[in-house]
Design an enzyme around this catalytic site. Structure first.
Site, PDB file in Angstrom:
ATOM      1  N   GLY A   1       0.839  -1.186   0.000  1.00  0.00           N
ATOM      2  CA  GLY A   1       0.000   0.000   0.000  1.00  0.00           C
ATOM      3  C   GLY A   1       0.876   1.239   0.000  1.00  0.00           C
TER       4      GLY A   1
ATOM      5  N   GLN B   1       3.377   9.866   0.768  1.00  0.00           N
ATOM      6  CA  GLN B   1       4.592   9.065   0.911  1.00  0.00           C
ATOM      7  C   GLN B   1       5.528   9.217  -0.285  1.00  0.00           C
ATOM      8  OE1 GLN B   1       2.288   5.340   2.145  1.00  0.00           O
ATOM      9  NE2 GLN B   1       4.264   5.121   3.188  1.00  0.00           N
TER      10      GLN B   1
ATOM     11  N   CYS C   1       5.780   0.064   7.366  1.00  0.00           N
ATOM     12  CA  CYS C   1       5.495   1.239   6.548  1.00  0.00           C
ATOM     13  C   CYS C   1       6.726   1.578   5.720  1.00  0.00           C
ATOM     14  CB  CYS C   1       5.120   2.410   7.451  1.00  0.00           C
ATOM     15  SG  CYS C   1       4.703   3.920   6.574  1.00  0.00           S
ATOM     16  N   LEU C   2       6.512   1.852   4.440  1.00  0.00           N
ATOM     17  CA  LEU C   2       7.636   2.213   3.571  1.00  0.00           C
ATOM     18  C   LEU C   2       8.298   3.512   4.023  1.00  0.00           C
ATOM     19  CD1 LEU C   2       6.096   1.320   0.096  1.00  0.00           C
ATOM     20  CD2 LEU C   2       7.682  -0.033   1.482  1.00  0.00           C
TER      21      LEU C   2
ATOM     22  N   GLU D   1      -3.479   3.397   5.219  1.00  0.00           N
ATOM     23  CA  GLU D   1      -3.238   4.367   4.144  1.00  0.00           C
ATOM     24  C   GLU D   1      -4.087   5.628   4.309  1.00  0.00           C
ATOM     25  OE1 GLU D   1      -0.623   3.950   2.529  1.00  0.00           O
ATOM     26  OE2 GLU D   1      -0.345   1.830   2.925  1.00  0.00           O
TER      27      GLU D   1
END
Length: 176
Positions: A46, A51, A100-101, A143
């Site tokens: 996601g 981001q 989480c990226l 998200e």
């Protein structure tokens, strides 16, 4: 399409509430394509627009369901959500080990509503609404949090949040 750099903590864009998409046009659709490329490149499931440094309410999700055989290629199911909003959440809760990226290589157990009903626009501008459960519910809530300037570490205890941030700082120092 292009792979965009992932914005990481402590970048303040991750703490900013995003305005809605005013018009779904070729720019919006190109952003969605770039977001999918960026998410796949980073091995995520996601990604929210802030981001990748774009302050608008766009989310892409692909849980990439895996084939039964070991080592099989993921089966992609890319989904884009424009101006998503939580309409309803269940009282029942579930806990997932979230990552989480924007907080690379760090995970924590996060408890959220087990199910959620979401309303959004698709890439053609059509109004959609659906109920999600399981990992899709968790991912959608995660998200949408990004669109509101909330990170998964805001949903855990202060002690656990401090531990995650210390481990991230240590990993960054080791990589430098």
């Amino acid at each position: 399409m292009a792979v965009l750099p992932i914005v990481e903590v402590p970048d303040q864009r991750l703490r900013t509430r995003c305005p809605p998409v005013a018009e779904i046009d070729d720019v919006t659709r190109a952003l969605i394509g770039d977001m999918f490329d960026s998410m796949y490149d980073a091995s995520g499931i996601g990604l929210a627009a802030p981001q990748v440094g774009v302050m608008t309410r766009v989310v892409v999700i692909d849980l990439q369901e895996r084939e039964a055989e070991e080592g099989a290629e993921p089966v992609r199911n890319p989904r884009a959500f424009i101006n998503p909003e939580l309409v309803e959440v269940s009282e029942e809760l579930s806990t997932y080990n979230e990552g989480c990226l924007s907080i690379p290589d760090q995970n924590a157990e996060v408890t959220r509503p087990a199910r959620c009903r979401v309303r959004w626009l698709d890439e053609a501008g059509g109004a959609q609404e659906a109920e999600f459960d399981g990992l899709m519910s968790t991912c959608m809530q995660h998200e949408i949090d990004h669109l509101d300037g909330v990170l998964f570490i805001d949903r855990i205890s202060r002690l656990k949040r401090d531990m995650v941030l210390k481990k991230l700082a240590k990993a960054r120092r080791a990589a430098a």
